[in-house]
Design an enzyme around this catalytic site. Structure first.
Site, short mmCIF file in Angstrom:
data_model
loop_
_atom_site.label_atom_id
_atom_site.label_comp_id
_atom_site.label_asym_id
_atom_site.label_seq_id
_atom_site.Cartn_x
_atom_site.Cartn_y
_atom_site.Cartn_z
N GLY A 1 0.83 -1.22 0.00
CA GLY A 1 0.00 0.00 0.00
C GLY A 1 0.85 1.25 0.00
N GLU A 56 13.12 9.83 -27.60
CA GLU A 56 14.34 9.38 -28.33
C GLU A 56 14.09 8.07 -29.06
OE1 GLU A 56 17.11 12.26 -28.34
OE2 GLU A 56 18.01 10.26 -28.52
C1 LIG Z 1 7.92 14.26 -22.21
C2 LIG Z 1 8.40 14.27 -23.64
C3 LIG Z 1 9.50 15.05 -23.97
C4 LIG Z 1 9.92 15.09 -25.31
N1 LIG Z 1 10.97 15.92 -25.65
C5 LIG Z 1 11.21 16.14 -26.97
C6 LIG Z 1 12.13 17.17 -27.37
O1 LIG Z 1 12.75 17.85 -26.54
N2 LIG Z 1 12.28 17.41 -28.71
C7 LIG Z 1 11.62 16.70 -29.64
O2 LIG Z 1 11.79 16.97 -30.83
N3 LIG Z 1 10.76 15.69 -29.31
C8 LIG Z 1 10.53 15.41 -27.99
N4 LIG Z 1 9.63 14.43 -27.62
C9 LIG Z 1 8.93 13.69 -28.66
C10 LIG Z 1 9.23 12.20 -28.71
O3 LIG Z 1 10.49 11.96 -29.25
C11 LIG Z 1 8.07 11.53 -29.49
O4 LIG Z 1 6.93 11.53 -28.65
C12 LIG Z 1 8.40 10.11 -29.92
O5 LIG Z 1 9.37 10.13 -30.93
C13 LIG Z 1 7.17 9.35 -30.43
O6 LIG Z 1 6.43 10.09 -31.35
P1 LIG Z 1 4.84 10.23 -31.19
O7 LIG Z 1 4.58 10.68 -29.80
O8 LIG Z 1 4.33 11.08 -32.28
O9 LIG Z 1 4.26 8.77 -31.32
P2 LIG Z 1 3.90 8.01 -32.68
O10 LIG Z 1 5.06 8.06 -33.61
O11 LIG Z 1 2.59 8.47 -33.18
O12 LIG Z 1 3.76 6.52 -32.16
C14 LIG Z 1 2.58 6.03 -31.51
C15 LIG Z 1 2.75 4.54 -31.27
O13 LIG Z 1 2.88 3.87 -32.56
C16 LIG Z 1 4.07 3.12 -32.58
N5 LIG Z 1 4.66 3.12 -33.92
C17 LIG Z 1 4.85 4.18 -34.74
N6 LIG Z 1 5.44 3.78 -35.90
C18 LIG Z 1 5.64 2.44 -35.77
C19 LIG Z 1 6.22 1.44 -36.61
N7 LIG Z 1 6.73 1.74 -37.81
N8 LIG Z 1 6.25 0.17 -36.17
C20 LIG Z 1 5.74 -0.16 -34.94
N9 LIG Z 1 5.19 0.74 -34.11
C21 LIG Z 1 5.13 2.02 -34.52
C22 LIG Z 1 4.99 3.81 -31.58
O14 LIG Z 1 6.00 2.94 -31.12
C23 LIG Z 1 4.01 4.19 -30.48
O15 LIG Z 1 3.77 3.11 -29.64
C24 LIG Z 1 9.25 14.32 -26.29
C25 LIG Z 1 8.14 13.53 -25.92
C26 LIG Z 1 7.71 13.52 -24.62
C27 LIG Z 1 6.47 12.70 -24.28
#
Ligand SMILES: Cc1cc2nc3c(=O)[nH]c(=O)nc-3n(C[C@H](O)[C@H](O)[C@H](O)COP(=O)(O)OP(=O)(O)OC[C@H]3O[C@@H](n4cnc5c(N)ncnc54)[C@H](O)[C@@H]3O)c2cc1C
Length: 415
Positions: free
Chosen positions: A372, A395
């Site tokens: 808990g 990343e």
């Molecule tokens: C707190 C936070 C800080 C961040 N900081 C930065 C920053 O400073 N600068 C910056 O530029 N970005 C930043 N990001 C962005 C981050 O790098 C992206 O969120 C990440 O790359 C995923 O992109 P998306 O959120 O659009 O997810 P999407 O690309 O839409 O993915 C959604 C889901 O689909 C899956 N998916 C997508 N394509 C495929 C594939 N080909 N095969 C299998 N699965 C797939 C993904 O794995 C995921 O599970 C940050 C994000 C967060 C949440």
């Protein structure tokens, strides 16, 4: 004894005395300054400026410190630093190292003049600390970076670039003194047609959009960045126009010749940066494991410490084994990066994948061991579990890491 005719390669898995000293110093800062402030800034969901300032005063928040670790010839400087700071608290640590992401963008692609002009402005000084943001992701371009839409157009008459678009998820976006923005300069070339720009402090047209309320790492500011006819001088194109033109000409030539050659090594830049995120995850996992171990040896039920139950003890054994394995993968990839070894099995992505999945699992196990109490904010493991969820997303998500590893192994292009 080395085999005749072979050189004995120098190899050690121990930090040297200097590294141990730095590690202990960082650990002290993480334990005395970061950890005690963690719950407060998590609740406030704000950038912990006073903690960043403390880090600047002692020299942890500075380009000098970052560069020293970055160029450590063993490759272990950055992973060791990340593990200790993120052991303190992930949200605050990201506020401290977030600027480094933008600084590395400039170090990797900028001219000496750009490095000298902009990096000091990213950090400010101990009396007036500043932060920087790296803006690549967009609402429709997350994992799929090539579908980026933010456009930079060159205005030759004024020697200025005009940037329009919306960036999202930018760490320090909108509160940064300096923004590094990736934009499309040639839409025909996909990700090869991108370039990075400095947007100097106070440039008209750049504004913060939505600030996100997050599940974890809540002390780190994450927001949209709107670029509306942002004009920056030609000197803000990282690397300069001549280099960009040469690079674009090469990419066009390659495209004419029928696309990219198949590569059997993953992209070196990402492979070199991903272990650093793996090290952050190791820090969070280790923090949760230590709390769980301590709790398991002191909490008594049925007249004995709960660690005397195999069901609890075996969980701790698995947690520690995974954490050590994750660190070894991170160290291997960091060592490969500094020694210029080709990532023929995407070892950098491997380390990030394994360490981030480990952090999610280990922090969940820590909650379970605390019962808990683990589920409340009286103890830090629920926060650590919320924080850990970021490592499998930013990343490059875990799915993208697997995709990179699998395609590298199969010898097919990453994209
Ligand atoms: C707190 C936070 C800080 C961040 N900081 C930065 C920053 O400073 N600068 C910056 O530029 N970005 C930043 N990001 C962005 C981050 O790098 C992206 O969120 C990440 O790359 C995923 O992109 P998306 O959120 O659009 O997810 P999407 O690309 O839409 O993915 C959604 C889901 O689909 C899956 N998916 C997508 N394509 C495929 C594939 N080909 N095969 C299998 N699965 C797939 C993904 O794995 C995921 O599970 C940050 C994000 C967060 C949440």
């Amino acid at each position: 004894m080395p085999l005749e005719g072979t050189d004995m390669a120098e190899f050690t898995m121990e930090l040297n005395d200097e590294q141990k000293e730095v590690r202990d110093w960082l650990h002290g800062f993480a334990a005395d300054v970061i950890r005690p402030a963690a719950a407060e800034w998590d609740e406030r969901e704000e950038t912990p400026w006073p903690v960043i300032q403390e880090a600047a005063k002692v020299g942890i928040y500075s380009l000098d410190f970052y560069a020293q670790q970055y160029f450590d010839p063993t490759g272990l400087g950055i992973p060791m630093a990340m593990e200790e700071l993120f052991w303190g608290d992930a949200g605050i640590a990201l506020s401290i190292v977030g600027t480094g992401l933008a600084a590395v963008g400039v170090l990797a692609n900028g001219t000496e003049e750009q490095i000298g002009t902009w990096i000091p402005q990213m950090y400010g000084d101990a009396n007036d600390v500043k932060v920087a943001a790296f803006c690549s992701s967009e609402p429709d371009a997350g994992s799929d970076v090539a579908s980026m839409r933010t456009r930079a157009v060159y205005d030759e008459a004024k020697d200025e670039w005009v940037i329009n678009g919306t960036k999202t998820w930018a760490t320090n976006g909108g509160i940064a003194n300096v923004h590094v923005v990736v934009a499309v300069v040639d839409p025909e070339l996909g990700s090869k047609g991108h370039a990075s720009f400095i947007v100097p402090p106070g440039t008209p047209g750049l504004s913060q959009g939505q600030k996100f309320k997050k599940h974890g790492i809540r002390a780190s500011h994450t927001a949209e960045v709107i670029l509306d006819n942002v004009r920056v001088p030609g000197s803000c194109l990282l690397g300069g126009k001549e280099k960009l033109d040469e690079r674009l000409a090469r990419a066009r030539e390659k495209a004419r010749q029928g696309g990219e050659r198949v590569k059997n090594a993953a992209m070196a830049t990402f492979e070199a940066s991903r272990p650093a995120v793996g090290a952050m995850a190791v820090g969070t996992a280790r923090a949760a494991y230590e709390v769980a171990l301590d709790y398991a040896t002191t909490r008594e039920q049925f007249g004995r410490p709960i660690v005397d139950n195999q069901g609890v003890a075996f969980q701790l054994a698995d947690m520690r084994t995974s954490i050590d394995a994750a660190r070894l993968l991170v160290w291997r990839a960091s060592w490969m990066a500094i020694n210029g070894k080709p990532f023929t099995a995407a070892e950098g992505s491997m380390s990030k994948l394994f360490a981030s999945e480990t952090a999610k699992k280990v922090t969940a196990q820590a909650i379970q061991i605390l019962g808990g109490n683990g589920y409340t904010r009286e103890y830090p493991v629920e926060r650590m579990h919320r924080d850990a969820a970021i490592y499998t997303i930013f990343e490059g998500t875990s799915e993208i890491q697997r995709l990179v590893i699998a395609r590298t192994l199969a010898g097919v292009p990453i994209r």
